[in-house]
Design a protein around this motif. Structure first.
Motif, short mmCIF file in Angstrom:
data_model
loop_
_atom_site.label_atom_id
_atom_site.label_comp_id
_atom_site.label_asym_id
_atom_site.label_seq_id
_atom_site.Cartn_x
_atom_site.Cartn_y
_atom_site.Cartn_z
N TYR A 101 0.87 -1.18 0.00
CA TYR A 101 0.00 0.00 0.00
C TYR A 101 0.90 1.22 0.00
O TYR A 101 1.84 1.30 0.82
CB TYR A 101 -0.84 0.04 1.28
N ASP A 103 0.40 4.21 1.05
CA ASP A 103 0.45 4.94 2.33
C ASP A 103 1.06 4.08 3.43
O ASP A 103 1.88 4.55 4.21
CB ASP A 103 -0.94 5.48 2.72
N GLY A 104 0.74 2.82 3.47
CA GLY A 104 1.29 1.95 4.50
C GLY A 104 2.80 1.75 4.35
O GLY A 104 3.54 1.73 5.33
N GLY A 107 3.92 6.15 3.25
CA GLY A 107 3.19 7.39 3.56
C GLY A 107 2.44 7.94 2.36
O GLY A 107 1.34 8.44 2.49
N THR A 156 -2.93 10.23 -0.68
CA THR A 156 -1.80 9.40 -1.09
C THR A 156 -0.92 10.10 -2.12
O THR A 156 0.25 9.78 -2.27
CB THR A 156 -2.32 8.07 -1.70
N ASP A 506 -0.77 -5.62 13.44
CA ASP A 506 -0.97 -4.24 13.86
C ASP A 506 -2.40 -4.16 14.41
O ASP A 506 -3.37 -4.26 13.65
CB ASP A 506 -0.80 -3.33 12.63
N ARG A 524 -2.26 -4.98 7.48
CA ARG A 524 -2.00 -3.94 6.46
C ARG A 524 -1.20 -2.85 7.16
O ARG A 524 -1.72 -1.77 7.47
CB ARG A 524 -3.32 -3.41 5.91
N ARG A 526 1.74 -0.13 8.73
CA ARG A 526 2.56 1.04 8.38
C ARG A 526 3.98 0.61 8.58
O ARG A 526 4.34 0.13 9.65
CB ARG A 526 2.27 2.20 9.33
N ASP A 528 7.63 0.56 9.64
CA ASP A 528 8.40 1.28 10.65
C ASP A 528 9.83 1.36 10.11
O ASP A 528 10.61 0.40 10.22
CB ASP A 528 8.33 0.46 11.95
#
Ligand code: GLC
Length: 651
Positions: A101, A103-104, A107, A156, A506, A524, A526, A528
């Motif tokens: 993704y 954004d995931g 960003g 996005t 998550d 899904r 983000r 790190d």
């Protein structure tokens, strides 16, 4: 093929094309249209031949194909032609994909550009950017409820950003995969809004009914896709005062492909993204394209006709672009999405290998390959020039869609076996440290699916929490084992973002009321990015997984036997914990590679004496290309440590 009716119609259509189209230099377009028009015409005729506007609609379709061709950048046309010459290009061992993704992972789309070196460091050269089109914020189905098929969600990025990413990927030799959600739109899409306002033209884009009579008939045979969060297949729309078909979520309106206007719109959209630089288009939920009362409304013959027509149309305008079929259906249905009666793929060149994925999870839970071997026998051979997308995890749940007969043949009873798998993967079973979460529990059918990140499913989360070193080691081995198999099975391996550094579940989705009802959000993540830096620190979990995977990817790309030319043979061995198959060099049949995987927690052995006659494998000279080491062979018995696998050659 030449056929008088379609040929004379084609000539008439070309005469009638808009003057601005006729003025263009369309040489390649015409040759391809000439080659494909018979097929397009006969398919269009089968689906829409009884309509009064048939002729008008087929002219509109050709106009769309020509207009998008005129728009296609010369650089992309060059690629089309290169791929026409080298038409087996995508079967090569060189491709390794990652689904993420925007954004995931990073960003935003801009962030993806920034992290391209990371992707390349791993060796990935095909990136599937999951849907990022305009979607209602709180009813997005992870991007699969699209309200504008031609624009990027501003959260996005922008269309410009996407084109920049596409160009940057192309410069680095990385393929771009984008989704086209062909089966449905968001209820916020312009078409749905117009339908709601009473516009008949757009009501006909969907399946709309004034009362429950027809919906009730459909419901008799239609299963439920999201039984917990969206039971039933129809939703009442207050404004329209009518029922609309919503197979997935209530806010996802199913498109009506018995209307040719819908088909033409979708072809236009597919070509729009082809022209923005997509090398591969993932066609979402293709099994659902055709709805018929009295059926499950899945895998209908007409759905295949639509896909064939989409392929034929795409070949006219953007022949270098491939399709992925996302059809998570029974094994004997999946292979049909390649197309059935041709050597080359006539529908989608690539399909998700959901069968293999689910069987791998069975092997993890049972620690043996009984059902894995049995289940793969049920997977029909695919066409030449078609390939699998092999994956361990993706953004969706794991469905235990095995054939009951296969379960029985593997020596289990279907109901308790499925219950065992579900309990194992959700950690309810006493021997399990898995942290999967239930998804899509269906009280009526007893069906249950599982969410969870790869790392949490193989017990990494539990092991880290318990400071259980052996558990951590086991989880890492399993992660590499599963990837070792998708990298060698034949097809394009697709890594799911975050798995390359062992990202665990998550749980933050539970705090968001719009996500809490859909446990797929648990996997899904983000990224790190601070944690990913640990991949450079020797001995960390991140380092062991990332480096292990990176090495395997590097080795895969040097092994021609891993290219996918139907050059795989499953080997039946006595030891049930082992999964064994042979890969042959596509051009040098004598050159073979034996893949051996041990799903058990104890070391296992493989008796080479039987194999050696069949395969000319001799213990003394074996080398494991995956690790670069020579495996232990004790008196013709190959020893495979717990959760290890080998890619063996005869040195
Ligand atoms: C596909 C997607 C899934 C989505 C569904 C409905 O199966 O992979 O995430 O929920 O289509 O669009």
């Amino acid at each position: 093929m030449y056929e008088q009716i379609s040929h004379s119609l084609l000539n008439e259509i070309l005469d009638e094309l808009k003057p601005e189209i006729r003025r263009q230099n369309l040489r390649h377009f015409y040759t391809r249209l000439g080659a494909n028009f018979y097929a397009i015409h006969s398919l269009f005729d089968q689906l829409y031949g009884n309509r009064e506007d048939f002729r008008q609609k087929i002219i509109e379709l050709v106009e769309v194909l020509a207009s998008r061709y005129i728009e296609r950048a010369p650089e992309l046309e060059q690629i089309d032609m290169a791929r026409e010459r080298d038409h087996n290009w995508f079967l090569s061992e060189e491709w390794v994909g990652m689904a993420l993704y925007a954004d995931g992972f990073a960003g935003s789309l801009k962030g993806i550009k920034k992290h391209l070196p990371y992707i390349q460091e791993l060796g990935v050269n095909m990136v599937h950017i999951m849907p990022m089109l305009v979607c209602p914020e709180h009813a997005s189905d992870g991007g699969y409820a699209v309200s504008d098929f031609r624009d990027i969600d501003p959260r996005t990025g922008s269309l410009k950003d996407l084109v920049k990413v596409a160009n940057a990927l192309r410069k680095r030799g990385i393929l771009l995969t984008l989704d086209v959600v062909v089966n449905h739109t968001s209820n916020e899409h312009q078409w749905a809004k117009r339908a709601r306002e009473g516009d008949k033209k757009y009501q006909d884009y969907y399946h709309v009914f004034p009362d429950r009579d027809i919906p009730d008939m459909f419901e008799e045979t239609m299963p439920e896709v999201f039984p917990e969060s969206a039971p039933g297949n129809f939703t009442f729309d207050e404004q329209m005062n009518q029922w609309v078909m919503t197979v997935f979520n209530t806010f996802q309106w199913d498109l009506n492909y018995s209307n040719p206007a819908v088909f033409i719109e979708m072809v236009d959209i597919i070509l729009y993204w082809a022209n923005r630089g997509a090398d591969i288009v993932r066609l979402d939920a293709v099994a659902y394209l055709w709805k018929k009362i009295g059926t499950a409304c899945q895998n209908e013959r007409e759905a295949h006709l639509i896909l064939q027509m989409m392929k034929d149309c795409c070949q006219v305008t953007a022949p270098g672009v491939l399709f992925i079929a996302e059809a998570i259906v029974e094994p004997f249905e999946i292979t049909k999405y390649f197309g059935e009666d041709a050597v080359i793929a006539k529908e989608c060149e690539i399909a998700y290998n959901a069968t293999f994925m689910a069987l791998l999870w069975d092997a993890v839970a049972t620690k043996n390959a009984r059902l894995l071997n049995q289940g793969l026998l049920s997977l029909p051979d695919k066409l030449n020039r078609a390939t699998w997308l092999n994956y361990v995890r993706c953004h969706d749940d794991i469905g235990l869609g095995f054939d009951n007969l296969d379960i029985k043949k593997a020596g289990y009873e279907p109901v308790p076996h499925r219950k065992f798998l579900f309990d194992y993967l959700t950690g309810a079973h006493e021997t399990s440290n898995s942290r999967g979460h239930p998804f899509g529990l269906n009280q009526k059918t007893g069906d249950a699916r599982i969410s969870g990140s790869l790392a949490s499913l193989v017990g990494l989360e539990t092991a880290i929490e318990n400071e259980d070193e052996a558990g951590v080691d086991r989880a890492i081995r399993l992660i590499l084992l599963l990837h070792g198999l998708i990298l060698s099975f034949g097809g394009i391996p697709l890594i799911y973002y975050g798995d390359e550094v062992g990202t665990v579940n998550d749980y933050s989705f539970k705090d968001d009321e719009h996500k809490a009802g859909d446990s797929r959000w648990i996997h899904r993540p983000r990224m790190d990015w601070e944690r990913t830096e640990k991949r450079h620190q020797r001995g960390t979990v991140e380092n062991l997984i990332f480096d292990g995977l990176k090495k395997l990817i590097g080795v895969r790309k040097t092994i021609p036997a891993f290219a996918d030319f139907n050059n795989r043979q499953l080997i039946n061995v006595e030891n049930e914990h082992l999964f064994v198959f042979l890969r042959n060099h596509p051009e040098k049949p004598g050159e073979m590679l034996l893949v051996v995987a041990n799903f058990d927690s104890r070391p296992q052995y493989l008796d080479l004496s039987d194999l050696s006659k069949q395969l000319r494998v001799h213990g003394a000279s074996l080398k494991d290309l995956a690790s670069g080491e020579s495996p232990v062979v004790h008196r013709q018995h190959l020893v495979i440590p717990p959760y290890r696998f080998y890619w063996l050659t005869d040195q």
